[in-house]
Design an enzyme around this catalytic site. Structure first.
Site, mmCIF file in Angstrom:
data_model
loop_
_atom_site.group_PDB
_atom_site.id
_atom_site.type_symbol
_atom_site.label_atom_id
_atom_site.label_comp_id
_atom_site.label_asym_id
_atom_site.label_seq_id
_atom_site.Cartn_x
_atom_site.Cartn_y
_atom_site.Cartn_z
ATOM 1 N N SER A 190 0.875 -1.186 0.000
ATOM 2 C CA SER A 190 0.000 0.000 0.000
ATOM 3 C C SER A 190 0.901 1.221 0.000
ATOM 4 O O SER A 190 2.061 1.151 0.427
ATOM 5 C CB SER A 190 -0.857 0.018 1.266
ATOM 6 O OG SER A 190 -1.507 1.270 1.417
ATOM 7 N N TYR B 179 -1.728 0.366 10.866
ATOM 8 C CA TYR B 179 -1.947 -0.117 9.494
ATOM 9 C C TYR B 179 -0.703 0.207 8.656
ATOM 10 O O TYR B 179 -0.202 -0.644 7.915
ATOM 11 C CB TYR B 179 -3.206 0.514 8.884
ATOM 12 C CG TYR B 179 -3.412 0.080 7.442
ATOM 13 C CD1 TYR B 179 -3.728 -1.243 7.141
ATOM 14 C CD2 TYR B 179 -3.257 0.979 6.381
ATOM 15 C CE1 TYR B 179 -3.886 -1.668 5.817
ATOM 16 C CE2 TYR B 179 -3.424 0.571 5.066
ATOM 17 C CZ TYR B 179 -3.737 -0.756 4.787
ATOM 18 O OH TYR B 179 -3.887 -1.168 3.477
HETATM 19 P P1 NDP Z 1 -11.564 -5.713 0.794
HETATM 20 O O1 NDP Z 1 -12.010 -5.452 2.181
HETATM 21 O O2 NDP Z 1 -12.536 -5.488 -0.311
HETATM 22 O O3 NDP Z 1 -10.966 -7.174 0.673
HETATM 23 C C1 NDP Z 1 -10.155 -7.715 1.687
HETATM 24 C C2 NDP Z 1 -9.990 -9.207 1.425
HETATM 25 O O4 NDP Z 1 -9.085 -9.744 2.394
HETATM 26 C C3 NDP Z 1 -11.299 -9.959 1.568
HETATM 27 O O5 NDP Z 1 -11.409 -10.910 0.539
HETATM 28 C C4 NDP Z 1 -11.171 -10.654 2.912
HETATM 29 O O6 NDP Z 1 -11.832 -11.918 2.859
HETATM 30 C C5 NDP Z 1 -9.659 -10.885 2.999
HETATM 31 N N1 NDP Z 1 -9.220 -10.999 4.382
HETATM 32 C C6 NDP Z 1 -9.141 -10.022 5.309
HETATM 33 N N2 NDP Z 1 -8.725 -10.513 6.483
HETATM 34 C C7 NDP Z 1 -8.544 -11.843 6.291
HETATM 35 C C8 NDP Z 1 -8.163 -12.911 7.140
HETATM 36 N N3 NDP Z 1 -7.842 -12.709 8.423
HETATM 37 N N4 NDP Z 1 -8.079 -14.163 6.623
HETATM 38 C C9 NDP Z 1 -8.368 -14.389 5.326
HETATM 39 N N5 NDP Z 1 -8.752 -13.407 4.473
HETATM 40 C C10 NDP Z 1 -8.849 -12.164 4.955
HETATM 41 O O7 NDP Z 1 -10.274 -4.762 0.585
HETATM 42 P P2 NDP Z 1 -9.264 -4.573 -0.646
HETATM 43 O O8 NDP Z 1 -9.600 -5.434 -1.776
HETATM 44 O O9 NDP Z 1 -9.154 -3.108 -0.861
HETATM 45 O O10 NDP Z 1 -7.926 -5.047 0.068
HETATM 46 C C11 NDP Z 1 -7.062 -6.039 -0.472
HETATM 47 C C12 NDP Z 1 -5.635 -5.685 -0.105
HETATM 48 O O11 NDP Z 1 -5.295 -4.453 -0.724
HETATM 49 C C13 NDP Z 1 -5.393 -5.517 1.383
HETATM 50 O O12 NDP Z 1 -4.142 -6.093 1.704
HETATM 51 C C14 NDP Z 1 -5.330 -4.005 1.548
HETATM 52 O O13 NDP Z 1 -4.560 -3.624 2.652
HETATM 53 C C15 NDP Z 1 -4.688 -3.604 0.242
HETATM 54 N N6 NDP Z 1 -4.866 -2.227 -0.168
HETATM 55 C C16 NDP Z 1 -6.113 -1.690 -0.303
HETATM 56 C C17 NDP Z 1 -6.237 -0.375 -0.694
HETATM 57 C C18 NDP Z 1 -7.551 0.318 -0.794
HETATM 58 O O14 NDP Z 1 -7.581 1.567 -0.834
HETATM 59 N N7 NDP Z 1 -8.669 -0.397 -0.880
HETATM 60 C C19 NDP Z 1 -5.059 0.451 -1.010
HETATM 61 C C20 NDP Z 1 -3.815 -0.230 -0.808
HETATM 62 C C21 NDP Z 1 -3.736 -1.515 -0.438
HETATM 63 P P3 NDP Z 1 -12.769 -12.513 3.999
HETATM 64 O O15 NDP Z 1 -13.339 -11.382 4.760
HETATM 65 O O16 NDP Z 1 -13.773 -13.345 3.255
HETATM 66 O O17 NDP Z 1 -11.829 -13.355 4.788
HETATM 67 C C1 8X3 Z 2 -5.131 1.593 1.704
HETATM 68 C C2 8X3 Z 2 -4.907 2.985 1.275
HETATM 69 O O1 8X3 Z 2 -4.493 5.362 2.071
HETATM 70 O O2 8X3 Z 2 -6.144 4.083 3.274
HETATM 71 O O3 8X3 Z 2 -3.938 0.920 1.937
HETATM 72 O O4 8X3 Z 2 -3.846 3.589 3.550
HETATM 73 S S1 8X3 Z 2 -4.840 4.038 2.612
#
Ligand code: NDP
Ligand code: 8X3
Length: 249
Positions: free
Chosen positions: A137, A150
Site C-alpha cells: 500500500s 496499518y
Molecule cells: P476488501 O475489504 O474489499 O478485501 C479484503 C480481502 O481480504 C477480503 O477478501 C477478505 O476476505 C480478505 N481478508 C481479510 N482478512 C482476512 C483474514 N484474516 N483471513 C483471510 N482473508 C482475509 O479490501 P481490498 O480489496 O481493498 O484489500 C485487499 C488488499 O489491498 C489488502 O491487503 C489491503 O490492505 C490492500 N490495499 C487496499 C487499498 C484500498 O484503498 N482499498 C489500497 C492499498 C492496499 P474474507 O473477509 O472473506 O476473509
Molecule cells: C489503503 C490505502 O491510504 O487508506 O492501503 O492507507 S490508505
C-alpha cells in the site's frame, strides 16, 4: 496452464484479480473466510478455468499449512501467489487505538502473509519457478495521521517483499509488490466497522482507483516474460499525489 493462489478473493482487489486471471486462462485457488462468496465466485469462473476454493483465516497458522498441504493433486503446483488478504481496522491516534484492531492488522496483514508464503515458498523452490506478488500500500511507503499500525503493517509488507527478493533470488523465483493508493472496495467499510456513510466519504469528490484497475495491473505483471520482474509499483488515482494529498472537487 498456470495456477494462481489468491488470498482475499472474496472481495475487492482479490476478487477482481481472480476474474481477470480467469480471462487469461490461469487456474485458480481462491481463498477467504466467507465460503458462500468463494462458492459463488467459483461457480462464475469454473466454466473458464479450474477453480478450487480454500476457506481459511490467514491468521490461523495450522489451518493455513493444513489447507495448502492438502490441496488436490490438480492444484498442488502453484505458479503464482497473490498475497492480497488484509484490511485496516480503525483510524485512531496511536494513543487511543484499540489493541484488538492492532492485533487484527498485524496478525492478518503481516503474520498471515508470512504463513501463506511459508507454506508455498518450498513448493516454488522445488519447482525452481514461481511468482509472488505482495499487495502492499502507499501506507507502506509513507505514514499518515492516525494510520499508525496499518502503516506499520504495510511497511512490514514492503520489507518482507524486499527480503523475499533477496532470499529467493538463488531459486529464480520472481517477487514483486504493488502498492495502491485509494481503491474503492470494502476496505473503508471494514476500517470504519460497517459505517458506510463514513466509508463513502473517503471516495467522494474524485475518481478513486477501482479493484479492476489493480487487477488489470496484476495481470500485466504476471504475464511478462520470465526474465522480467516488476519489483515494486506504486499506483495512485490521478487525483492522488500522496497519502494526504488528494485533489477533491
Ligand atoms: P476488501 O475489504 O474489499 O478485501 C479484503 C480481502 O481480504 C477480503 O477478501 C477478505 O476476505 C480478505 N481478508 C481479510 N482478512 C482476512 C483474514 N484474516 N483471513 C483471510 N482473508 C482475509 O479490501 P481490498 O480489496 O481493498 O484489500 C485487499 C488488499 O489491498 C489488502 O491487503 C489491503 O490492505 C490492500 N490495499 C487496499 C487499498 C484500498 O484503498 N482499498 C489500497 C492499498 C492496499 P474474507 O473477509 O472473506 O476473509
Ligand atoms: C489503503 C490505502 O491510504 O487508506 O492501503 O492507507 S490508505
Amino acid at each position: 496452464m498456470k495456477t494462481a493462489l489468491i488470498t482475499g478473493a472474496t472481495s475487492g482487489i482479490g476478487k477482481a484479480t481472480a476474474k481477470v486471471f480467469a480471462e487469461h486462462h490461469i487456474n485458480l485457488i481462491i481463498c477467504g473466510r466467507r465460503q458462500e462468496r468463494l462458492e459463488r465466485l467459483a461457480n462464475e469462473l469454473n466454466t473458464k478455468v479450474a477453480v478450487h476454493t480454500l476457506c481459511f483465516d490467514v491468521r490461523e497458522k495450522e489451518q493455513v499449512f493444513d489447507m495448502i498441504k492438502n490441496l488436490p493433486e490438480a492444484f498442488a503446483t502453484i505458479d503464482i501467489l497473490i498475497n492480497n488478504a488484509g484490511n485496516a481496522h480503525g483510524l485512531d491516534p496511536i494513543q487511543t487505538g484499540s489493541i484488538d484492531d492492532w492485533d487484527a492488522m498485524i496478525d492478518s496483514n503481516v503474520k498471515g502473509l508470512l504463513y501463506v508464503s511459508k507454506a508455498i515458498m518450498p513448493k516454488m523452490i522445488a519447482q525452481k519457478s514461481g511468482h509472488i506478488i505482495n499487495i502492499g500500500s502507499i501506507a507502506g511507503k509513507e505514514v499518515y495521521p492516525n494510520g499508525n499500525v496499518y502503516c506499520a503493517s504495510k511497511h512490514a509488507v514492503d520489507a518482507i517483499n524486499k527480503s523475499m527478493q533477496i532470499d529467493l533470488n538463488p531459486y529464480d523465483i520472481k517477487v514483486g509488490a504493488i502498492h495502491p493508493g485509494l481503491v474503492e472496495t470494502e476496505f473503508s467499510s471494514i476500517r470504519f466497522k460497517g459505517d458506510d456513510r463514513r466509508a463513502d466519504e473517503v471516495y467522494k469528490g474524485f475518481d478513486p482507483l477501482t479493484a479492476q484497475d489493480i487487477a488489470d495491473i496484476i495481470a500485466f505483471v504476471v504475464t511478462r516474460p520470465y526474465h522480467v520482474n516488476i519489483a515494486d509499483l506504486i499506483v495512485f488515482p490521478t487525483a492522488q499525489a500522496s497519502s494526504t494529498i488528494v485533489k477533491k472537487s
